[in-house]
Enzyme design. Structure first.
Site, mmCIF file in Angstrom:
data_model
loop_
_atom_site.group_PDB
_atom_site.id
_atom_site.type_symbol
_atom_site.label_atom_id
_atom_site.label_comp_id
_atom_site.label_asym_id
_atom_site.label_seq_id
_atom_site.Cartn_x
_atom_site.Cartn_y
_atom_site.Cartn_z
ATOM 1 N N ASP A 1 19.483 149.301 27.444
ATOM 2 C CA ASP A 1 18.921 149.586 26.124
ATOM 3 C C ASP A 1 19.570 150.886 25.651
ATOM 4 O O ASP A 1 20.247 151.584 26.424
ATOM 5 C CB ASP A 1 17.399 149.709 26.206
ATOM 6 N N CYS A 2 19.382 151.213 24.393
ATOM 7 C CA CYS A 2 20.108 152.353 23.828
ATOM 8 C C CYS A 2 19.782 153.654 24.564
ATOM 9 O O CYS A 2 18.609 153.988 24.757
ATOM 10 C CB CYS A 2 19.776 152.496 22.342
#
Length: 536
Positions: free
Chosen positions: A265-266
């Site tokens: 995920d970011c």
């Protein structure tokens, strides 16, 4: 392209391990630099990059042209197009119902068909990796980030529908990316803003959180996205799963037998950014076993992460064999997806997206999802000729509000289109119920009443003043019912997109018999699988 990477220099190898976002509807000088100088592996579209389908098609072509001229491998172009409330691309494509709506239908074919149509349209626009489906199990009513993005609070349902969605996307030659491993459903903290901690042990994880991921792996999912969630029972070091070797290499790779791509995920989400920073986070994620590192927003942080990983390999902190292992998976998927093929011209694409057939698919599954939870006093169906007040919440996402105001309409708009005598107002603090006696039927629309006081206050007051005339329509969180349990008529549609509102309008007026069933337990009185008859 296959295997030629063996002879690349370190900088080019490392570049392929990153997916970066950028700001704007056209390629920026920053993203051009990252492609040309660093050979990044992919990019991601957010709403800030999306105007409409034609613009996205042009943008995808421009990005791949930059890649070709630079002599780099074609990009993964990713997006979060989950359907329902999470969709970056709306204008010009067929927007499908979201996960919880599909959970209310409860049929694998619904998840598979909607994913296939969505995937076919994404591929025509040059988008080849969808960060969907979300296969978190929504078993925590306080969860601020998953909620209707989940199919259900039952792991078996999530597993079946999630696996079907994987098959649908990948039949369209779009890489499915199931998320968020090993599970973000039972958290009360949003990892965009803090680090959630999940205290469950392995036995509990096997019983609930891991079932959908096992099913997705069996279905052949191309990618799995990690969660920035801390699991002390699996990794007592306290690092989030994205950076945890026991979670990624131990649990996911060895125990679950997954050999596809792991994407983070970011790393600009606060759970990573505030504690580690994207540069150090990228090193640790790769050490833990991730293959693709996502950094969505800031050019300086993206550049720093690239440089940090190269330096870590040169210093021996990060093994180059780990880079090669990740790169092998990345390049293998690029070959499988045939990313080097040219986009069709827009004149051919426009006839194949947003088609009547695609719209019919979306309509079928949206209408099948409408759930009648209560109909005491036989308030429903409403009578067209009677004066009807619709109270609409002021709190809806800006993008969705824009979509409705652009002409697709609110619930009142669709009721009026079906011949109802409607007055629609937005809820505010100026006593919107002062003239309630002027209306013989009242509809209160709620989005997420637990978070927005005006919604629950208006709903409670309407139910108090007009108990025999009021119906509540939940257009996101079905748990709103717990805040005004005395309401006699209650419908859930799980999203406030125009298609869902059109489906709700048909049920309200008796033009559609509702067949959806609760995909989660609201209370003992309204358990998983519950639905009321239109006459009860």
């Amino acid at each position: 392209m296959e295997r030629e990477w063996k002879n690349w220099d370190l900088k080019k190898k490392v570049g392929q391990l990153f997916v970066f976002g950028f700001h704007g509807y056209e390629p920026t000088k920053q993203i051009k630099r990252l492609i040309e100088d660093s050979g990044i592996g992919g990019t991601i579209y957010f709403s800030r990059n999306v105007k409409d389908a034609e613009q996205v098609h042009k943008l995808s072509g421009e990005l791949q042209d930059i890649v070709r001229k630079a002599g780099q491998p074609p990009l993964f172009i990713a997006i979060d197009q989950e359907g329902g409330m999470v969709a970056r691309l709306v204008d010009g494509v067929t927007l499908m119902p979201g996960n919880m709506a599909l959970g209310a239908v409860g049929l694998a074919e619904g998840a598979r068909e909607t994913a296939r149509v969505c995937g076919e349209e994404l591929r025509l626009l040059g988008v080849t990796m969808n960060y969907a489906p979300c296969i978190d199990v929504n078993n925590n009513p306080e969860n601020p980030v998953i909620n209707v993005r989940s199919y259900s609070d039952r792991s078996d349902v999530v597993a079946e529908l999630g696996a079907a969605a994987v098959e649908g996307y990948q039949a369209a030659r779009v890489a499915a990316t199931v998320k968020h491993f090993p599970g973000h459903g039972d958290t009360a903290v949003d990892s965009h803003h803090a680090l959630p901690i999940l205290l469950h042990g392995r036995e509990r994880l096997e019983a609930i959180e891991l079932k959908p991921f096992r099913a997705a792996i069996e279905a052949g999912t191309d990618c799995i996205m990690t969660a920035h969630v801390c699991l002390p029972a699996l990794d007592p070091s306290g690092v989030p799963s994205t950076l945890s070797e026991p979670v990624i290499t131990g649990l996911l790779r060895k125990d679950l037998g997954y050999n596809g791509i792991v994407v983070t995920d970011c790393l600009e989400m606060d759970a990573i950014d505030k504690h580690y920073g994207p540069a150090q986070g990228a090193i640790q994620a790769l050490q833990a076993g991730a293959d693709l590192v996502l950094i969505s927003h800031t050019f300086e942080k993206q550049l720093a992460a690239l440089e940090a990983v190269v330096a870590a390999v040169k210093s021996g902190e990060l093994a180059e064999t780990r880079i090669d292992e990740a790169l092998d998976r990345i390049m293998g998927l690029k070959v499988k997806l045939e990313l080097d093929e040219d986009l069709l011209p827009w004149e051919q694409v426009v006839t194949r997206i947003g088609t009547e057939n695609g719209k019919a698919v979306a309509k079928t599954w949206s209408e099948a999802s409408v759930t009648l939870v209560k109909n005491g006093g036989q308030i429903l169906p409403l009578r067209r000729e009677e004066s009807t007040l619709v109270l609409w919440p002021a709190i809806v996402p800006v993008s969705v509000a824009d979509e409705m105001l652009a002409g697709d309409g609110t619930l009142g708009y669709f009721l009026e289109g079906l011949g109802a005598n409607v007055t629609e107002r937005q809820m505010n603090s100026d006593s919107p119920l002062s003239d309630l006696d002027s209306f013989t039927q009242v509809i209160v629309v709620t989005y997420d009443a637990s978070k927005h006081p005006i919604e629950r206050e208006v709903a409670r007051e309407a139910v108090r003043l007009a108990p025999e005339r009021t119906v509540v329509v939940s257009v996101r969180n079905p748990l709103d019912l717990l805040l005004f349990p005395e309401v006699k008529a209650y419908i859930a549609v799980y999203e406030c997109r125009p298609l869902a509102l059109a489906s709700a309008a048909k049920v309200l007026l008796g033009d559609l018999v509702p067949t959806g069933k609760l995909p989660l337990e609201i209370s003992a009185a309204y358990p998983f699988g519950w639905s009321a008859d239109i006459g009860s």
